[in-house]
Motif scaffolding. Structure first.
Motif, PDB file in Angstrom:
ATOM      1  N   ALA A  31      33.389  12.279 -42.548  1.00 45.16           N
ATOM      2  CA  ALA A  31      32.185  12.545 -41.752  1.00 45.16           C
ATOM      3  C   ALA A  31      32.195  11.727 -40.465  1.00 45.16           C
ATOM      4  N   ALA A  32      32.879  10.599 -40.461  1.00 48.94           N
ATOM      5  CA  ALA A  32      32.906   9.745 -39.271  1.00 48.94           C
ATOM      6  C   ALA A  32      33.609  10.442 -38.110  1.00 48.94           C
ATOM      7  N   GLY A  33      34.613  11.248 -38.410  1.00 49.08           N
ATOM      8  CA  GLY A  33      35.326  11.974 -37.358  1.00 49.08           C
ATOM      9  C   GLY A  33      34.402  12.924 -36.616  1.00 49.08           C
ATOM     10  N   TRP A  34      33.550  13.633 -37.362  1.00 46.09           N
ATOM     11  CA  TRP A  34      32.603  14.551 -36.737  1.00 46.09           C
ATOM     12  C   TRP A  34      31.541  13.782 -35.969  1.00 46.09           C
ATOM     13  N   LEU A  35      31.157  12.639 -36.486  1.00 47.79           N
ATOM     14  CA  LEU A  35      30.163  11.814 -35.797  1.00 47.79           C
ATOM     15  C   LEU A  35      30.713  11.302 -34.469  1.00 47.79           C
ATOM     16  N   VAL A  36      31.957  10.828 -34.480  1.00 44.90           N
ATOM     17  CA  VAL A  36      32.588  10.341 -33.244  1.00 44.90           C
ATOM     18  C   VAL A  36      32.764  11.482 -32.249  1.00 44.90           C
ATOM     19  N   ALA A  37      33.197  12.644 -32.743  1.00 43.75           N
ATOM     20  CA  ALA A  37      33.391  13.793 -31.846  1.00 43.75           C
ATOM     21  C   ALA A  37      32.069  14.218 -31.218  1.00 43.75           C
ATOM     22  N   GLY A  38      31.011  14.277 -32.022  1.00 45.09           N
ATOM     23  CA  GLY A  38      29.688  14.636 -31.485  1.00 45.09           C
ATOM     24  C   GLY A  38      29.190  13.615 -30.470  1.00 45.09           C
ATOM     25  N   GLY A  39      29.440  12.337 -30.736  1.00 45.28           N
ATOM     26  CA  GLY A  39      29.037  11.287 -29.789  1.00 45.28           C
ATOM     27  C   GLY A  39      29.781  11.398 -28.467  1.00 45.28           C
ATOM     28  N   LEU A  40      31.074  11.687 -28.553  1.00 47.69           N
ATOM     29  CA  LEU A  40      31.858  11.845 -27.328  1.00 47.69           C
ATOM     30  C   LEU A  40      31.401  13.057 -26.523  1.00 47.69           C
ATOM     31  N   ILE A  41      31.067  14.134 -27.212  1.00 45.55           N
ATOM     32  CA  ILE A  41      30.563  15.322 -26.508  1.00 45.55           C
ATOM     33  C   ILE A  41      29.229  15.008 -25.839  1.00 45.55           C
ATOM     34  N   ALA A  42      28.361  14.290 -26.530  1.00 42.84           N
ATOM     35  CA  ALA A  42      27.061  13.920 -25.950  1.00 42.84           C
ATOM     36  C   ALA A  42      27.237  13.028 -24.729  1.00 42.84           C
ATOM     37  N   PHE A  43      28.128  12.047 -24.824  1.00 39.41           N
ATOM     38  CA  PHE A  43      28.368  11.170 -23.670  1.00 39.41           C
ATOM     39  C   PHE A  43      29.022  11.934 -22.521  1.00 39.41           C
ATOM     40  N   GLY A  44      29.869  12.908 -22.839  1.00 35.98           N
ATOM     41  CA  GLY A  44      30.474  13.730 -21.793  1.00 35.98           C
ATOM     42  C   GLY A  44      29.425  14.551 -21.059  1.00 35.98           C
ATOM     43  N   ALA A  45      28.487  15.120 -21.826  1.00 33.77           N
ATOM     44  CA  ALA A  45      27.405  15.890 -21.195  1.00 33.77           C
ATOM     45  C   ALA A  45      26.522  14.988 -20.344  1.00 33.77           C
ATOM     46  N   ALA A  46      26.241  13.780 -20.846  1.00 34.04           N
ATOM     47  CA  ALA A  46      25.435  12.834 -20.059  1.00 34.04           C
ATOM     48  C   ALA A  46      26.168  12.444 -18.774  1.00 34.04           C
ATOM     49  N   GLY A  47      27.485  12.276 -18.863  1.00 33.53           N
ATOM     50  CA  GLY A  47      28.268  11.949 -17.675  1.00 33.53           C
ATOM     51  C   GLY A  47      28.252  13.062 -16.650  1.00 33.53           C
ATOM     52  N   LEU A  48      28.361  14.307 -17.125  1.00 32.16           N
ATOM     53  CA  LEU A  48      28.304  15.449 -16.205  1.00 32.16           C
ATOM     54  C   LEU A  48      26.941  15.535 -15.525  1.00 32.16           C
ATOM     55  N   LEU A  49      25.881  15.356 -16.290  1.00 31.30           N
ATOM     56  CA  LEU A  49      24.537  15.393 -15.693  1.00 31.30           C
ATOM     57  C   LEU A  49      24.352  14.266 -14.677  1.00 31.30           C
ATOM     58  N   GLY A  50      24.870  13.087 -15.004  1.00 34.50           N
ATOM     59  CA  GLY A  50      24.770  11.968 -14.060  1.00 34.50           C
ATOM     60  C   GLY A  50      25.540  12.226 -12.780  1.00 34.50           C
ATOM     61  N   ALA A  51      26.721  12.838 -12.909  1.00 37.98           N
ATOM     62  CA  ALA A  51      27.529  13.141 -11.723  1.00 37.98           C
ATOM     63  C   ALA A  51      26.859  14.203 -10.864  1.00 37.98           C
ATOM     64  N   ILE A  52      26.263  15.197 -11.523  1.00 37.62           N
ATOM     65  CA  ILE A  52      25.581  16.246 -10.764  1.00 37.62           C
ATOM     66  C   ILE A  52      24.361  15.690 -10.050  1.00 37.62           C
ATOM     67  N   ARG A  53      23.600  14.841 -10.727  1.00 34.34           N
ATOM     68  CA  ARG A  53      22.400  14.250 -10.117  1.00 34.34           C
ATOM     69  C   ARG A  53      22.741  13.330  -8.955  1.00 34.34           C
ATOM     70  N   SER A  54      23.824  12.550  -9.095  1.00 33.87           N
ATOM     71  CA  SER A  54      24.157  11.615  -8.017  1.00 33.87           C
ATOM     72  C   SER A  54      24.733  12.338  -6.809  1.00 33.87           C
ATOM     73  N   GLY A  55      25.225  13.570  -6.987  1.00 36.54           N
ATOM     74  CA  GLY A  55      25.787  14.336  -5.881  1.00 36.54           C
ATOM     75  C   GLY A  55      24.735  14.898  -4.958  1.00 36.54           C
ATOM     76  N   ARG A  56      23.496  14.969  -5.416  1.00 35.25           N
ATOM     77  CA  ARG A  56      22.419  15.498  -4.577  1.00 35.25           C
ATOM     78  C   ARG A  56      21.998  14.445  -3.573  1.00 35.25           C
ATOM     79  N   ARG A  57      22.048  14.797  -2.340  1.00 36.13           N
ATOM     80  CA  ARG A  57      21.657  13.880  -1.267  1.00 36.13           C
ATOM     81  C   ARG A  57      20.495  14.506  -0.513  1.00 36.13           C
ATOM     82  N   THR A  58      19.521  13.695  -0.203  1.00 39.16           N
ATOM     83  CA  THR A  58      18.422  14.202   0.610  1.00 39.16           C
ATOM     84  C   THR A  58      18.867  14.171   2.067  1.00 39.16           C
TER      85      THR A  58
END
Length: 109
Positions: free
Chosen positions: A36-63
């Protein structure tokens, strides 16, 4: 190199990959059976990857900065309001004034 603020997303990913590498090293030495730990680690990595993508998209917006407004410049010319006769008299006085100019033949030692 100029100092800058800490990037939380990059720090998080670095720590996660460090933990994954440590977990791999531990499993090479010890036999750990946690399916079960393998699935937990994989899910955590996917969540952090999505958070990283959202952070990169948000920081790319310039006023956009508003365009500078040109300032109106006015130039005042001294003596502009003098009558022509007075202006000519001042010029004549300046021309007639004897100024002590330095002697070009005299040397400074």
């Amino acid at each position: 190199m100029k100092p800058h603020r800490t990037d939380g997303v990059s720090l998080s990913f670095g720590l996660i990959f460090l933990l994954v590498a440590l977990w791999w090293a531990v499993t090479q030495v010890l036999t750990v059976r946690l399916p079960a730990a393998g699935w937990l680690v994989a899910g955590g990595l996917i969540a952090f990857g999505a958070a990283g993508l959202l952070g990169a998209i948000r920081s790319g917006r310039r006023t956009e900065e508003p365009a500078p407004v040109p300032a109106e410049a006015t130039v005042e010319v001294p003596g502009e309001d003098l009558p022509p006769g007075m202006h000519a008299e001042i010029v004549r006085e300046l021309m007639d004034d004897k100024v002590d100019l330095p002697d070009p033949e005299r040397r400074r030692d």
